[in-house]
Design an enzyme around this catalytic site. Structure first.
Site, PDB file in Angstrom:
ATOM      1  N   GLU A   1       0.850  -1.212   0.000  1.00  0.00           N
ATOM      2  CA  GLU A   1       0.000   0.000   0.000  1.00  0.00           C
ATOM      3  C   GLU A   1       0.882   1.257   0.000  1.00  0.00           C
ATOM      4  O   GLU A   1       0.757   2.134   0.856  1.00  0.00           O
ATOM      5  CB  GLU A   1      -0.991  -0.021   1.165  1.00  0.00           C
TER       6      GLU A   1
ATOM      7  N   GLU B   1      -4.952  -8.705  -0.652  1.00  0.00           N
ATOM      8  CA  GLU B   1      -5.808  -8.389   0.511  1.00  0.00           C
ATOM      9  C   GLU B   1      -7.247  -8.288   0.021  1.00  0.00           C
ATOM     10  O   GLU B   1      -7.559  -7.458  -0.839  1.00  0.00           O
ATOM     11  CB  GLU B   1      -5.386  -7.081   1.180  1.00  0.00           C
TER      12      GLU B   1
HETATM   13  O1  AHR Z   1      -5.485  -6.029   6.584  1.00  0.00           O
HETATM   14  C1  AHR Z   1      -5.433  -4.898   7.375  1.00  0.00           C
HETATM   15  C2  AHR Z   1      -4.765  -3.723   6.687  1.00  0.00           C
HETATM   16  O2  AHR Z   1      -5.512  -3.339   5.586  1.00  0.00           O
HETATM   17  C3  AHR Z   1      -3.396  -3.980   6.112  1.00  0.00           C
HETATM   18  O3  AHR Z   1      -2.392  -3.863   7.044  1.00  0.00           O
HETATM   19  C4  AHR Z   1      -3.271  -2.917   5.074  1.00  0.00           C
HETATM   20  O4  AHR Z   1      -2.419  -3.289   4.032  1.00  0.00           O
HETATM   21  C5  AHR Z   1      -4.706  -2.690   4.634  1.00  0.00           C
HETATM   22  O5  AHR Z   1      -5.026  -1.355   4.617  1.00  0.00           O
END
Ligand code: AHR
Length: 512
Positions: A195, A317
Site C-alpha cells: 500500500e 488483501e
Molecule cells: O489487513 C489490514 C490492513 O488493511 C493492512 O495492514 C493494510 O495493508 C490494509 O489497509
C-alpha cells in the site's frame, strides 16, 4: 382487504417468503473446453503482525501451556494443514513497511522489542521473526510470501534479507547459519512494499515506480531460487496507479497487487459482523461482486502493456471488514464470522476462478483472529469459522483447469442493482469435475439443471454449507452451528446434474 391480499400475493411471487416457489435455473458447463489453470495460490492466506494474528494466534512460544509444536499452536497447525493452505503472506500489510527484519533474528531472548505503531502501539518481543515464519510455512506445507519494507527500509536492508533467506554464502547467509539454519530456504513470492499509496509511504505512482525499479535491482536470485517480485498495486478502483506501474515498471515485476475490501456500510461505521438485516446482507453482496468489475478493468489496463498476461494480478488483501467485536481493542481488528462471510468468500472464489488467466494469487485478510479469519482463538480454545469451510469446499479447484459456464437464473435485487441469484464456477483436474454454486438469495431456493456439454460421468457427490440464519456464527461455546454437511440430493440424469440449491447456501459437487 383486497389490497392486503394483493400485497401478500405480490410478496410471495417476489420471493418475500421462505416458502416461495423454487426458482428454475440452468447452468451449461463447457466440459469440452478447459481454458486455463486456476493457480492454487488463489486460495492463499495473509498473516500480518496485527492484534492476535501472530502472537497468541499462531505463535505462543515453546513454554506456553497451550499445546504447541516448537512454539506454534498445535490446533492451528493441524487446521491449516487440513486446508492445504498453499501460500501465506507475512509480515504485513501496513506492518511490513515498519518492520526491520534484523530485529527479529537470533536468540529470541536477545531480540530488540518493537512497538507496533500501526496496530495499537503495543510492545512485542519479536520472538516471531524470519526463521519462525519460514519454519512455520514448512511445518504446514505452505509457500511463504514475504512482504518487504520499501516504505521505511533501504535497498540494502531488503537485499540483505533475500541473502539471509536464500543464499548459500555471504555475510547474511553466515548469520543464518549461525542462527541455526545451515541450508537456505526457498522463497518465491516477494512483495516490494505494501500500500505504497497509503500506509506504505503515501507515494505517487510515479515516485513508487522509480523506487520499485531501484529496490528490485538489488534482489538477486541465489542458487536457483527465482523471485516472483510483486509491486504494491492499486487501492480498489485506482486505475491510474495500475496504468503508471504497468508503463513505468513493466516486466521488471512479475506480479502487481490489488487490495479491495467488502465494507458493509461505511469506513466510519462498517457495520456489525453478527447483527445485520437482509438488506445489509444484500448490500454486502453487491459490494463483494464489485470485485469482478475491478479485476476486469485492472486486467484490461494490464492487457494493453502485457497482452500475453505474463504479469500476474495478485489480490493480496480481500475480505469483509466490519466493526470489531464489542469490548475488543479496536486496533486489533478482531471480528466474528457468519454464514454471510462464507458466502462472500465463495463469491470471491468464483470471481477469482473466472479470471484465473490474470489472477495469479489471492490472500484473504487475514488468517487467524484478524478481519475475515478462517480461525479464531481465545486462550487455549480454537474455532473454525464459516469462512474456513468455504475454503475447504473450494480445495478441489486448486490447480484445476477452468471450465467456462453459462448460468441462466432469476435475479435478486441487491439494493442499487440486480444480480443473478446463483453464482458458479467449475474446473477439471485429473478427470474430476469440481462445480461450486452459491445461492445468494436469502429466501428463495433454486431448482438447478447443470448441463455437462461433453464427457461421460458416473457419480456425483457433494457438500453443502448453510444455516438457519445468515447471521449464524460459531462461538467458543457453540463451535459447530455453521458446519459443512454432505449433500446427497444431486442426481445424474444422462449428462445433466439436477439439484435444489437452498437459499443462502454454498454447494460443491464432485462429478466423475
Ligand atoms: O489487513 C489490514 C490492513 O488493511 C493492512 O495492514 C493494510 O495493508 C490494509 O489497509
Amino acid at each position: 382487504m383486497k389490497r392486503i391480499s394483493f400485497f401478500l400475493i405480490s410478496l410471495m411471487l417476489s420471493g418475500g417468503f421462505a416458502m416461495a416457489q423454487p426458482s428454475k435455473a440452468t447452468l451449461v458447463i463447457a466440459t469440452d473446453h478447459p481454458q486455463f489453470k486456476i493457480h492454487k495460490e488463489i486460495y492463499g492466506q495473509f498473516a500480518e503482525d496485527l492484534g492476535a494474528g501472530i502472537y497468541g494466534g499462531i505463535w505462543v512460544g515453546k513454554n506456553s501451556k497451550i499445546p504447541n509444536i516448537d512454539g506454534y499452536r498445535r490446533d492451528i497447525v493441524n487446521a491449516i494443514k487440513q486446508l492445504s493452505v498453499p501460500v501465506i503472506r507475512w509480515p504485513g500489510g501496513c506492518f511490513a513497511d515498519q518492520y526491520h527484519w534484523m530485529d527479529g533474528i537470533g536468540p529470541q531472548s536477545q531480540r530488540k522489542p518493537i512497538i507496533n505503531n500501526n496496530w495499537g502501539g503495543g510492545e512485542e518481543d519479536n520472538s516471531f521473526g524470519t526463521n519462525e515464519f519460514l519454519n512455520f510455512c514448512k511445518l504446514v506445507g505452505a509457500e511463504p510470501y514475504i512482504s518487504g519494507n520499501l516504505g521505511s527500509g533501504s535497498p540494502k536492508e531488503m537485499s540483505n534479507w533475500v541473502q539471509y533467506i536464500t543464499a548459500t554464502n555471504g555475510p547474511m547467509a553466515d548469520l543464518r547459519k549461525k542462527y541455526g539454519h545451515p541450508a537456505p530456504w526457498k522463497v518465491k513470492f516477494w512483495g516490494v512494499g505494501n500500500e505504497s499509496w497509503g500506509c506504505g509511504g503515501n507515494m505517487t505512482p510515479e515516485y513508487y515506480s522509480d523506487l520499485y525499479r531501484r529496490f528490485s535491482t538489488f534482489l538477486p536470485n541465489y542458487n536457483g531460487n527465482v523471485l516472483y517480485k510483486i509491486a504494491s498495486g492499486a487501492n480498489a478502483d485506482d486505475y491510474d496507479w495500475t496504468n503508471v506501474l504497468m508503463k513505468n515498471i513493466g516486466y521488471r515485476m512479475q506480479g502487481i497487487s490489488l487490495h479491495y475490501y467488502t465494507v458493509p456500510k461505511t469506513w466510519a461505521d462498517k457495520g456489525s459482523a453478527t447483527s445485520f438485516s437482509d438488506q445489509e446482507y444484500l448490500t454486502s453482496i453487491e459490494k463483494t461482486l464489485h470485485m469482478g468489475e475491478l479485476i476486469a478493468k485492472h486486467s484490461a489496463i494490464m492487457d494493453k502493456y502485457d497482452p500475453q498476461k505474463k504479469i500476474g494480478l495478485v489480490v493480496d488483501e480481500w475480505g469483509i471488514w466490519t466493526n470489531v467485536e464489542p469490548g475488543t481493542n479496536p486496533a486489533f481488528l478482531f471480528q466474528q464470522n457468519s454464514l454471510r462471510d462464507a458466502i462472500i468468500a465463495a463469491l470471491n472464489f468464483n470471481i477469482f476462478n473466472q479470471h484465473a488467466d490474470r489472477v495469479r494469487m489471492a490472500n484473504i485478510a487475514q488468517m487467524v483472529n484478524v478481519l475475515q479469519s478462517i480461525i479464531l482463538t481465545k486462550g487455549d480454545k480454537m474455532i473454525l469459522t464459516p469462512t474456513y469451510y468455504a475454503f475447504e469446499m473450494y480445495k478441489g479447484h486448486m490447480g484445476g483447469q477452468f471450465l467456462d459456464s453459462n448460468m441462466k437464473c432469476d435475479s435478486v435485487n441487491l439494493g442499487s442493482e440486480d444480480s443473478p441469484m446463483l453464482s458458479a464456477s467449475a474446473s477439471e483436474k485429473d478427470g474430476v469435475l469440481t462445480l461450486s454454486i452459491v445461492n445468494i438469495d436469502p429466501t428463495r431456493d433454486a431448482d438447478l439443471t447443470c448441463v455437462l456439454r461433453d464427457g461421460t460421468y458416473k457419480s456425483v457427490m457433494g457438500e453443502i454449507l448453510t444455516s438457519k440464519n445468515l447471521t449464524d456464527i460459531n462461538t467458543f461455546d457453540l463451535p459447530s452451528t455453521v458446519q459443512l454437511k454432505p449433500f446427497t440430493s444431486a442426481k445424474l440424469k444422462g449428462n445433466d446434474v439436477v439439484l435444489k440449491v437452498p437459499a443462502k447456501s454454498i454447494i460443491t459437487l464432485t462429478i466423475q
